[in-house]
Design a protein around this motif. Structure first.
Motif, PDB file in Angstrom:
ATOM      1  N   LEU A  14       7.445  -9.010   9.272  1.00 16.83           N
ATOM      2  CA  LEU A  14       7.914  -7.835   8.838  1.00 16.83           C
ATOM      3  C   LEU A  14       8.337  -6.345   7.742  1.00 16.83           C
ATOM      4  CD1 LEU A  14       9.045  -5.094  10.366  1.00 16.83           C
ATOM      5  CD2 LEU A  14      11.118  -5.904  10.085  1.00 16.83           C
ATOM      6  N   LEU A  15       8.268  -7.571   6.902  1.00 17.55           N
ATOM      7  CA  LEU A  15       8.542  -7.319   5.490  1.00 17.55           C
ATOM      8  C   LEU A  15       6.678  -7.199   4.629  1.00 17.55           C
ATOM      9  CD1 LEU A  15      10.174  -5.742   3.225  1.00 17.55           C
ATOM     10  CD2 LEU A  15      10.256  -8.580   2.244  1.00 17.55           C
ATOM     11  N   THR A  16       5.992  -8.304   5.535  1.00 17.96           N
ATOM     12  CA  THR A  16       4.220  -8.470   4.908  1.00 17.96           C
ATOM     13  C   THR A  16       3.886  -6.806   5.805  1.00 17.96           C
ATOM     14  OG1 THR A  16       5.288 -10.810   4.850  1.00 17.96           O
ATOM     15  CG2 THR A  16       2.829 -10.440   5.282  1.00 17.96           C
ATOM     16  N   TYR A  17       4.318  -7.205   6.939  1.00 17.11           N
ATOM     17  CA  TYR A  17       2.980  -5.933   7.383  1.00 17.11           C
ATOM     18  C   TYR A  17       3.528  -4.504   7.298  1.00 17.11           C
ATOM     19  CZ  TYR A  17       0.588  -2.890  11.245  1.00 17.11           C
ATOM     20  OH  TYR A  17       0.521  -2.348  11.826  1.00 17.11           O
ATOM     21  N   MET A  18       4.643  -4.795   6.923  1.00 21.28           N
ATOM     22  CA  MET A  18       4.940  -3.136   5.970  1.00 21.28           C
ATOM     23  C   MET A  18       4.362  -2.354   4.741  1.00 21.28           C
ATOM     24  SD  MET A  18       9.360  -2.759   7.087  1.00 21.28           S
ATOM     25  CE  MET A  18       9.280  -1.260   5.835  1.00 21.28           C
ATOM     26  N   ILE A  19       4.117  -3.843   4.047  1.00 25.75           N
ATOM     27  CA  ILE A  19       3.714  -3.764   2.982  1.00 25.75           C
ATOM     28  C   ILE A  19       2.160  -3.152   2.717  1.00 25.75           C
ATOM     29  CG2 ILE A  19       3.565  -5.009   0.535  1.00 25.75           C
ATOM     30  CD1 ILE A  19       5.787  -5.856   0.114  1.00 25.75           C
ATOM     31  N   TRP A  20       1.941  -4.332   3.653  1.00 23.77           N
ATOM     32  CA  TRP A  20       0.196  -3.998   3.568  1.00 23.77           C
ATOM     33  C   TRP A  20      -0.264  -2.756   4.176  1.00 23.77           C
ATOM     34  CZ3 TRP A  20      -1.606  -9.221   6.682  1.00 23.77           C
ATOM     35  CH2 TRP A  20      -1.777 -10.260   6.051  1.00 23.77           C
ATOM     36  N   VAL A  21       0.957  -2.421   5.482  1.00 17.32           N
ATOM     37  CA  VAL A  21       0.480  -0.743   5.777  1.00 17.32           C
ATOM     38  C   VAL A  21       0.096   0.422   4.778  1.00 17.32           C
ATOM     39  CG1 VAL A  21       1.414   1.360   7.261  1.00 17.32           C
ATOM     40  CG2 VAL A  21       0.683  -1.540   8.627  1.00 17.32           C
ATOM     41  N   THR A  22       1.867   0.444   3.888  1.00 15.44           N
ATOM     42  CA  THR A  22       2.152   0.908   2.803  1.00 15.44           C
ATOM     43  C   THR A  22       0.854   0.681   1.720  1.00 15.44           C
ATOM     44  OG1 THR A  22       4.450   0.512   3.417  1.00 15.44           O
ATOM     45  CG2 THR A  22       3.394   1.756   0.446  1.00 15.44           C
TER      46      THR A  22
END
Length: 645
Positions: free
Chosen positions: A51-59
């Motif tokens: 979850l955290l990795t995806y949020m950072i990637w999208v941001t």
């Protein structure tokens, strides 16, 4: 591509992966400190990292996500995470169960592996897309190498955690009764298992290590053949197919005579190609060696020899080889390698040759063509089967397309050595049963053309079928990897809330073997008499029980292996068929023995006891078999004594 854009993308990927891995480890250690089980803690940490990795990637990588498409990026990300989870779980369990690492240590490499799979996979399939927007899944060499590496690692780490299937345990018994021949197969599989278990002990890893070696040999010679016929690009795609198609992936996991046959077939096919098509006369040596080793592995390799001679007879330009000594040198060398089996058969009334010839011919009628077609779909996947069909359907167009005589001869040779065995198996299936694995090596000759003409590349076949196959390959490759990961993880570790199937031979055998060992040991302590453990279900349960009792014996250090092997046997004592167990344990040498009879059904034990006039010693009792805390089956046992009246 502008440098700031590139730098932003690299930073976003790295930051997201590193922060996600740190969150993963932090939640794992926190959960573990709160009494959570290691497997559950590893899942919680993984989900937090995802979850955290995806949020950072999208941001950070918003522009790349927009270009890719949010839905496409999310679906690709979830697929990568699923693949990462399967490999991570295998690494985590391997380090704990095989290497005896503490969970606190095992999670570090496991978390690193999942982060690496996510980072590399997302870079190559989600963000690094071709100019036309298509995925480079099988377009670029670096992605092909990544897929091959993943498949090999998945097999390596997960496979050693899965119990042996009963055939593997049966061939382990070959190794415990080392000989130059056996009833149902040549001895090479037993020799190979004997070598590795002698070095590494009686474990699943040692038993199956030979399959890894054989897969590497098969992959190497398949690569070399494709490189000789086409080029390095096609050869790499052949290696990809050899890594992901079920018929080849599975033989890198399990050790069977067919595993060795696949390696020998690939080697012999390559050297026959070098000998006949490229006129490399010294290649007779390699052809003879691999044909000989193939005969020591499984008699089916004779079909390759038949295909080679058919090609020579069909083409007048190659009949000259009938007058050259090299071809006959290869045949003579193969016979020399095969001579131990000939000697064993001569000493034992030719039983093995009769078993595989007259025994098959005299078998009951069985229209098995639908099953044969089903096994081909399983071995190649529907996409692979359609690709092979397209190659055969367009064989005349392909023959005409090949401008040089060398290319035409190569195509004719490889197609003949594949089509003749396939035609023979189709004919057999009209009246007799065929086995799932029989056709696997036959496709090695067609694989270079499947890779060259149906995978995306510069060569294409005409027609809608070929176009459909080319579009279907990326999804097929990803789908097979997900299925492999799911099946291996379920088999090794199980899924929360999902039970194991009941009475699948091999599942929960550690539990069954431990109970049998305790029951037999307790009886011996009470009576000072060793019971003969007799297992119903032909040779299936007997093979597995013998191996897992020996494995348990090795772990405990009791030094009781020979006693276990000499006192565990199959159902031939009660009228069944146990193959080599009947040779290793003749009924006349075990007269007046106390028998510990084991089977799936209580009524089966009672029926056999009455039929063969044995007296019971105590009642029929039940054993419940577990794996990972879940019930996998119910077995029954009873002590019996021969009725002397």
């Amino acid at each position: 591509m502008h440098m700031p854009f590139l730098k932003n993308r690299v930073n976003g990927h790295l930051i997201g992966s590193l922060v996600g891995m740190c969150a993963d480890l932090a939640l794992f250690y926190f959960s573990l400190s709160r009494g959570c089980a290691p497997t559950n803690a590893h899942l919680l940490g993984f989900l937090a990292g995802v979850l955290l990795t995806y949020m950072i990637w999208v941001t950070i990588c918003r522009e790349q996500v927009c270009r890719t498409g949010l839905l496409r990026a999310l679906s690709g990300y979830l697929i990568m995470q699923l693949l990462a989870l399967f490999l991570r779980a295998g690494v985590f369990a391997f380090l704990m169960q095989i290497m005896n690492c503490a969970p606190e240590i095992a999670i570090i490499p496991a978390a690193f592996v999942s982060a690496a799979v996510t980072l590399i996979g997302a870079w190559l399939t989600i963000f690094d897309r071709a100019s036309d927007g298509s995925s480079p899944l099988i377009h670029t060499p670096r992605m092909i190498i990544a897929v091959i590496t993943y498949a090999v690692l998945l097999r390596l780490f997960c496979n050693v955690l899965v119990e042996l299937i009963y055939e593997e345990a049966y061939y382990w018994n070959y190794a415990q009764h080392l000989d130059i021949g056996y009833l149902d197969h040549p001895p090479m599989v037993g020799w190979l298992i004997w070598a590795f278990t002698g070095l590494l002990g009686d474990t699943e890893f040692a038993v199956r290590l030979g399959s890894c070696l054989c897969w590497c040999i098969m992959a190497y010679y398949s690569y070399k053949l494709a490189e000789a016929v086409f080029d390095e690009e096609v050869a790499l795609k052949v290696l990809l197919l050899a890594s992901v198609l079920p018929g080849f992936f599975s033989f890198g996991m399990i050790i069977l005579p067919d595993t060795l046959l696949l390696a020998c077939w690939a080697g012999a096919l390559y050297y026959f190609y070098r000998l006949l098509i490229e006129d490399k006369r010294k290649a007779w040596l390699g052809a003879g060696i691999f044909m000989g080793l193939g005969l020591l592995s499984k008699y089916t390799i004779c079909l390759l020899g038949a295909g080679v001679f058919t090609f020579i007879l069909m083409d007048s330009r190659y009949r000259k080889w009938l007058l050259r000594p090299e071809l006959y040198f290869s045949v003579l060398l193969a016979i020399i390698f095969f001579s131990p089996v000939i000697i064993w058969n001569a000493r034992n009334g030719w039983v093995s040759f009769l078993f595989q010839s007259a025994g098959r011919i005299n078998a009951k009628f069985d229209f098995d063509l639908p099953d044969l077609l089903g096994t081909i779909l399983f071995l190649l996947t529907p996409t692979g089967a359609l690709a092979a069909s397209a190659i055969m359907w367009h064989r005349r167009a392909m023959h005409a397309e090949n401008q040089s005589m060398h290319d035409r001869n190569a195509f004719s040779f490889l197609l003949t050595t594949a089509m003749l065995p396939i035609a023979i198996f189709f004919f057999i299936s009209l009246s007799k049963s065929v086995k799932t694995v029989w056709t696997a090596p036959l496709w090695l000759g067609i694989l270079p053309y499947v890779a060259a003409y149906t995978l995306p590349g510069k060569r294409k076949l005409p027609g809608s079928l070929a176009s459909f196959v080319a579009r279907a390959w990326p999804g097929t490759i990803v789908g097979t990897l997900i299925i492999y990961g799911a099946v291996l993880n379920y088999s090794a570790l199980g899924f929360p809330g999902v039970p194991y199937p009941r009475f699948v031979p091999g599942v929960g055998m550690d539990s069954l073997a431990a109970q049998i060992e305790n029951i037999a040991g307790e009886f011996q302590r009470r009576t000072n008499e060793k019971p003969l453990v007799v297992c119903m279900e032909e040779n299936k349960i007997a093979s597995l029980v013998t191996f897992y009792r020996a494995k348990l014996n090795g772990i405990s250090g009791r030094g009781n292996k020979a006693n276990i092997i000499n006192n565990t046997t199959g159902s031939h004592f009660f009228g069944g068929k146990s193959l080599m167990f009947a040779y290793w344990h003749p009924t006349e040498t075990h007269k007046k023995r106390v028998i510990l009879l084991i089977g799936h059904k209580a009524e089966q034990l009672e029926r056999k006891r009455v039929q063969f006039r044995t007296d019971p010693i105590g009642d029929i009792r039940e054993m419940i078999v577990y794996k990972n805390g879940k019930v996998t089956g119910h077995y029954f046992y009873q002590f019996l004594q021969e009725n002397m009246a």
